[in-house]
Design an enzyme around this catalytic site. Structure first.
Site, PDB file in Angstrom:
ATOM      1  N   LYS A   1       0.857  -1.190   0.000  1.00  0.00           N
ATOM      2  CA  LYS A   1       0.000   0.000   0.000  1.00  0.00           C
ATOM      3  C   LYS A   1       0.883   1.226   0.000  1.00  0.00           C
ATOM      4  CE  LYS A   1      -3.832   2.288   0.329  1.00  0.00           C
ATOM      5  NZ  LYS A   1      -3.420   2.979  -0.931  1.00  0.00           N
TER       6      LYS A   1
ATOM      7  N   GLN B   1       7.222   3.923   3.950  1.00  0.00           N
ATOM      8  CA  GLN B   1       5.792   3.583   3.957  1.00  0.00           C
ATOM      9  C   GLN B   1       5.537   2.320   4.782  1.00  0.00           C
ATOM     10  OE1 GLN B   1       3.804   5.630   1.544  1.00  0.00           O
ATOM     11  NE2 GLN B   1       2.146   5.048   2.889  1.00  0.00           N
TER      12      GLN B   1
ATOM     13  N   LYS C   1       5.370   1.754  -3.157  1.00  0.00           N
ATOM     14  CA  LYS C   1       5.353   3.098  -3.759  1.00  0.00           C
ATOM     15  C   LYS C   1       5.612   2.952  -5.244  1.00  0.00           C
ATOM     16  CE  LYS C   1       4.864   7.333  -2.296  1.00  0.00           C
ATOM     17  NZ  LYS C   1       4.176   7.827  -1.086  1.00  0.00           N
TER      18      LYS C   1
ATOM     19  N   ASP D   1       0.120  10.758  -4.618  1.00  0.00           N
ATOM     20  CA  ASP D   1       1.268  11.395  -3.952  1.00  0.00           C
ATOM     21  C   ASP D   1       1.544  12.648  -4.788  1.00  0.00           C
ATOM     22  OD1 ASP D   1       3.463  10.677  -1.756  1.00  0.00           O
ATOM     23  OD2 ASP D   1       4.570  11.518  -3.443  1.00  0.00           O
TER      24      ASP D   1
ATOM     25  N   THR E   1      -4.476  13.703   5.052  1.00  0.00           N
ATOM     26  CA  THR E   1      -3.062  13.838   5.421  1.00  0.00           C
ATOM     27  C   THR E   1      -2.857  15.136   6.201  1.00  0.00           C
ATOM     28  OG1 THR E   1      -2.519  12.657   3.403  1.00  0.00           O
ATOM     29  CG2 THR E   1      -0.704  13.688   4.571  1.00  0.00           C
TER      30      THR E   1
ATOM     31  N   ASN F   1      -1.837  19.158  -1.876  1.00  0.00           N
ATOM     32  CA  ASN F   1      -2.850  18.496  -1.048  1.00  0.00           C
ATOM     33  C   ASN F   1      -2.508  18.569   0.443  1.00  0.00           C
ATOM     34  OD1 ASN F   1      -3.441  15.691   0.398  1.00  0.00           O
ATOM     35  ND2 ASN F   1      -5.163  16.161  -0.939  1.00  0.00           N
TER      36      ASN F   1
ATOM     37  N   SER G   1      -6.881   5.924   3.657  1.00  0.00           N
ATOM     38  CA  SER G   1      -6.871   4.990   2.522  1.00  0.00           C
ATOM     39  C   SER G   1      -7.245   3.581   3.002  1.00  0.00           C
ATOM     40  CB  SER G   1      -5.484   4.923   1.882  1.00  0.00           C
ATOM     41  OG  SER G   1      -5.295   5.990   0.985  1.00  0.00           O
TER      42      SER G   1
HETATM   43  P1  NDP Z   1       1.107  17.810  -4.377  1.00  0.00           P
HETATM   44  O1  NDP Z   1       1.533  17.393  -5.733  1.00  0.00           O
HETATM   45  O2  NDP Z   1      -0.322  18.049  -4.100  1.00  0.00           O
HETATM   46  O3  NDP Z   1       1.910  19.144  -3.962  1.00  0.00           O
HETATM   47  C1  NDP Z   1       3.283  19.160  -3.915  1.00  0.00           C
HETATM   48  C2  NDP Z   1       3.741  20.518  -3.447  1.00  0.00           C
HETATM   49  O4  NDP Z   1       5.127  20.454  -3.138  1.00  0.00           O
HETATM   50  C3  NDP Z   1       3.601  21.598  -4.504  1.00  0.00           C
HETATM   51  O5  NDP Z   1       3.388  22.835  -3.880  1.00  0.00           O
HETATM   52  C4  NDP Z   1       4.975  21.576  -5.183  1.00  0.00           C
HETATM   53  O6  NDP Z   1       5.348  22.794  -5.804  1.00  0.00           O
HETATM   54  C5  NDP Z   1       5.887  21.287  -4.024  1.00  0.00           C
HETATM   55  N1  NDP Z   1       7.062  20.561  -4.499  1.00  0.00           N
HETATM   56  C6  NDP Z   1       7.094  19.348  -5.101  1.00  0.00           C
HETATM   57  N2  NDP Z   1       8.336  19.008  -5.448  1.00  0.00           N
HETATM   58  C7  NDP Z   1       9.099  20.037  -5.053  1.00  0.00           C
HETATM   59  C8  NDP Z   1      10.487  20.285  -5.133  1.00  0.00           C
HETATM   60  N3  NDP Z   1      11.324  19.404  -5.688  1.00  0.00           N
HETATM   61  N4  NDP Z   1      10.939  21.440  -4.599  1.00  0.00           N
HETATM   62  C9  NDP Z   1      10.092  22.360  -4.037  1.00  0.00           C
HETATM   63  N5  NDP Z   1       8.760  22.168  -3.952  1.00  0.00           N
HETATM   64  C10 NDP Z   1       8.297  21.034  -4.444  1.00  0.00           C
HETATM   65  O7  NDP Z   1       1.705  16.713  -3.397  1.00  0.00           O
HETATM   66  P2  NDP Z   1       1.236  16.312  -1.927  1.00  0.00           P
HETATM   67  O8  NDP Z   1       0.782  17.505  -1.177  1.00  0.00           O
HETATM   68  O9  NDP Z   1       0.341  15.149  -2.035  1.00  0.00           O
HETATM   69  O10 NDP Z   1       2.607  15.768  -1.301  1.00  0.00           O
HETATM   70  C11 NDP Z   1       3.511  16.608  -0.590  1.00  0.00           C
HETATM   71  C12 NDP Z   1       4.407  15.750   0.299  1.00  0.00           C
HETATM   72  O11 NDP Z   1       3.577  15.000   1.212  1.00  0.00           O
HETATM   73  C13 NDP Z   1       5.243  14.695  -0.420  1.00  0.00           C
HETATM   74  O12 NDP Z   1       6.433  14.501   0.309  1.00  0.00           O
HETATM   75  C14 NDP Z   1       4.395  13.432  -0.310  1.00  0.00           C
HETATM   76  O13 NDP Z   1       5.170  12.251  -0.428  1.00  0.00           O
HETATM   77  C15 NDP Z   1       3.851  13.603   1.096  1.00  0.00           C
HETATM   78  N6  NDP Z   1       2.648  12.864   1.445  1.00  0.00           N
HETATM   79  C16 NDP Z   1       1.507  12.938   0.692  1.00  0.00           C
HETATM   80  C17 NDP Z   1       0.365  12.253   1.087  1.00  0.00           C
HETATM   81  C18 NDP Z   1      -0.921  12.366   0.353  1.00  0.00           C
HETATM   82  O14 NDP Z   1      -1.903  11.772   0.813  1.00  0.00           O
HETATM   83  N7  NDP Z   1      -1.011  13.092  -0.741  1.00  0.00           N
HETATM   84  C19 NDP Z   1       0.381  11.393   2.271  1.00  0.00           C
HETATM   85  C20 NDP Z   1       1.588  11.440   3.036  1.00  0.00           C
HETATM   86  C21 NDP Z   1       2.677  12.138   2.610  1.00  0.00           C
HETATM   87  P3  NDP Z   1       5.516  22.840  -7.410  1.00  0.00           P
HETATM   88  O15 NDP Z   1       4.120  22.853  -7.930  1.00  0.00           O
HETATM   89  O16 NDP Z   1       6.271  24.089  -7.674  1.00  0.00           O
HETATM   90  O17 NDP Z   1       6.278  21.612  -7.798  1.00  0.00           O
HETATM   91  O1  2IT Z   2       3.098   8.932   1.468  1.00  0.00           O
HETATM   92  C1  2IT Z   2       1.938   8.517   1.671  1.00  0.00           C
HETATM   93  O2  2IT Z   2       1.593   8.009   2.746  1.00  0.00           O
HETATM   94  C2  2IT Z   2       0.944   8.677   0.601  1.00  0.00           C
HETATM   95  N1  2IT Z   2       1.265   9.252  -0.433  1.00  0.00           N
HETATM   96  C3  2IT Z   2      -0.436   8.114   0.761  1.00  0.00           C
HETATM   97  C4  2IT Z   2      -0.443   6.647   0.448  1.00  0.00           C
HETATM   98  C5  2IT Z   2      -1.806   5.992   0.423  1.00  0.00           C
HETATM   99  O3  2IT Z   2      -1.818   4.805   0.058  1.00  0.00           O
HETATM  100  O4  2IT Z   2      -2.821   6.605   0.738  1.00  0.00           O
END
Ligand code: NDP
Ligand code: 2IT
Length: 445
Positions: free
Chosen positions: A90, A111, A126, A166, A209, A240, A378
């Site tokens: 997952k 994860q 992943k 993600d 999250t 997100n 999830s």
């Molecule tokens: P999104 O794609 O919704 O947003 C990502 C954000 O981070 C954007 O603002 C983006 O800016 C910025 N970003 C991405 N890459 C870079 C980089 N290399 N340098 C600077 N800024 C960057 O992603 P999420 O919000 O879903 O994910 C954000 C983090 O949270 C990640 O580490 C992800 O693994 C983690 N996460 C996500 C979960 C989920 O449920 N979605 C769960 C748990 C963890 P730009 O548009 O300029 O790239």
């Molecule tokens: O990093 C994470 O925990 C996620 N991107 C969410 C994974 C999931 O299966 O909901």
């Protein structure tokens, strides 16, 4: 350090020479469980660590598709099935040009422990692609995703491996993946999470999250007899995780001072208002625009090419990406008396940055605990799909709160020494022992 740990770490460095993020994640976990492993010889006797650091399976594949100009494009597709000791693989899918095997192995490894901490039966995985969704049309996204799904569909299933979103993968991409999977396999099942509410998604998954990050923060503050009300918080990212973190911070009376993307930071001295947050959500989720479009907005300071880490505040919540807090950033934050770092992203703090926080006694909660709310909901989506049920917002939110509280409790139980909680140690020991004990019970597989 325990000799067994040193040997396994040396082997990981030797076997994976071009995978710095993966090595960083393994080092962080293994060093923090060293004492625990010394006290429990069964892990050495069962060759547990050398098995744990090797993914069970890795799939790599070609993803060809045709862009809007009729030109053939080719990207790399991946799924890393890291560990299935306690449940089906997952974990999310990431679409970003920086995606490579090192990044996905670090994320799959993390994860595995995160999912164990949720208390649900979820293994670790992943996947993703080096495809860059920014600037693509809806049709291009659909064509890419459908091509990606043709190969991915061979490796996933409701009881095998259940991907989600993600970075760069949200409801739209999950919807296209789900549609193509259903068509290829003739099966309507809970094979993906983060689905839309029209086809088996769960309420609260979108918010989970970010809300979970703030629930974790409130648990940490309560443990120290502190309150969230009035706290000034630096948030990075504007996706997100970042925007739903801010939503819950505002609701609970904290002040979120910043959002950022890879090009800039928006700084709002008195805290982002509900109205401004709605405008940012529209900009990012509906129009898929850039923060630079808010450059001249009144009440907002636009910091070109800057991160939020130079601004004075009480709490930092990095929600963008790995290694976004460098050693220098950590020094500035410490000098400005930041009290807490709560990781919304996965491994957003460099090893050197973490050392700075540790030396300065800053309360530090690692991503695998703080951001576990997403995968937890999830897991609840999978449960609802199996039962052919949809639970109410309140029911899911109450369960999310209780899961985050339970993760906090596990960290306190496993990480407290002399009245101080080492949340990194607590999270790693609690996650490790659950996975490791299940692996021992299942024999050498
Ligand atoms: P999104 O794609 O919704 O947003 C990502 C954000 O981070 C954007 O603002 C983006 O800016 C910025 N970003 C991405 N890459 C870079 C980089 N290399 N340098 C600077 N800024 C960057 O992603 P999420 O919000 O879903 O994910 C954000 C983090 O949270 C990640 O580490 C992800 O693994 C983690 N996460 C996500 C979960 C989920 O449920 N979605 C769960 C748990 C963890 P730009 O548009 O300029 O790239
Ligand atoms: O990093 C994470 O925990 C996620 N991107 C969410 C994974 C999931 O299966 O909901």
């Amino acid at each position: 350090m325990n000799k067994y740990i040193t040997e396994v770490l040396d082997k990981v460095r030797l076997d994976n020479p071009n995978e710095p993020e993966f090595i960083q994640a393994v080092e962080e976990v293994l060093t923090s469980i060293s004492e625990f492993v010394s006290e429990n010889p069964q892990y050495l006797e069962n060759g547990l660590l050398e098995r744990l650091v090797e993914p069970e399976k890795v799939f790599m594949f070609r993803v060809p598709w045709i862009d809007r100009n009729g030109k053939v494009q080719v990207h790399k597709g991946y799924r890393v099935q890291f560990n299935s000791a306690i449940g089906p693989y997952k974990g999310g899918l990431r679409f970003h040009p920086s995606v490579n095997l090192s990044i996905l192995k670090f994320l799959g490894f993390e994860q595995t422990f995160k999912n164990a901490l949720t208390g649900l039966n979820l293994g670790g995985g992943k996947g993703g692609s080096n495809f860059d969704p920014s600037g693509k049309t809806d049709e291009e996204i659909m064509r890419f995703v459908q091509s990606f799904a043709i190969e991915l569909s061979k490796h996933i299933g409701a009881n095998i491996d259940v991907p989600a979103g993600d970075i760069g993968v949200g409801g739209r991409e999950i919807g296209y993946l789900f549609g193509q999977y259903k068509r290829l396999r003739d099966e309507f099942s809970g094979v993906l999470t983060g689905k839309g509410l029209t086809h088996g998604g769960s309420l609260v998954r979108t918010e989970a999250t970010g809300y979970g990050v703030v629930y974790m923060l409130t648990n940490v503050l309560e443990h120290l007899e502190e309150t969230i009300v009035g706290k000034r918080v630096l948030v990075s990212g504007s996706g997100n995780v970042a925007l739903f973190t801010i939503e819950k911070l505002i609701e609970l009376g904290a002040k979120a001072l910043t959002v950022s993307d890879s090009k800039s930071t928006l700084y709002v001295k008195n805290g982002i208002t509900k109205e401004l947050l709605e405008e940012i959500k529209d900009l990012k989720f509906v129009n898929r625009g850039r923060l630079s479009e808010f450059k001249d907005k009144s009440g907002v300071e636009y910091l070109e090419s800057q991160t939020p880490w130079g601004i004075k505040a009480d709490i930092a919540v990095p929600c963008a990406t790995e290694n976004e807090i460098s050693e220098d950033d950590a020094k500035v934050l410490s000098k400005n008396n930041i009290g807490y770092v709560i990781e919304g992203a996965n491994m957003p703090t460099t090893s050197e940055g973490y050392e700075v926080f540790r030396r300065n006694d800053i309360v530090f909660v690692p991503g695998k605990a703080a951001n576990a709310g997403g995968v937890a909901v999830s897991g609840l989506e999978m449960a609802q799909n199996s039962q052919r049920e949809s639970w109410s917002f309140e029911d899911v939110d109450t369960k999310l709160k209780s899961i985050m509280k339970n993760i906090h409790r596990q960290m306190v139980e496993n990480g407290t020494t002399e009245d101080r909680v080492d949340y990194v140690k607590g999270a790693n020991i609690a996650g490790f022992r659950k996975v490791a004990d299940a692996m021992i019970a299942q024999g050498v597989v």
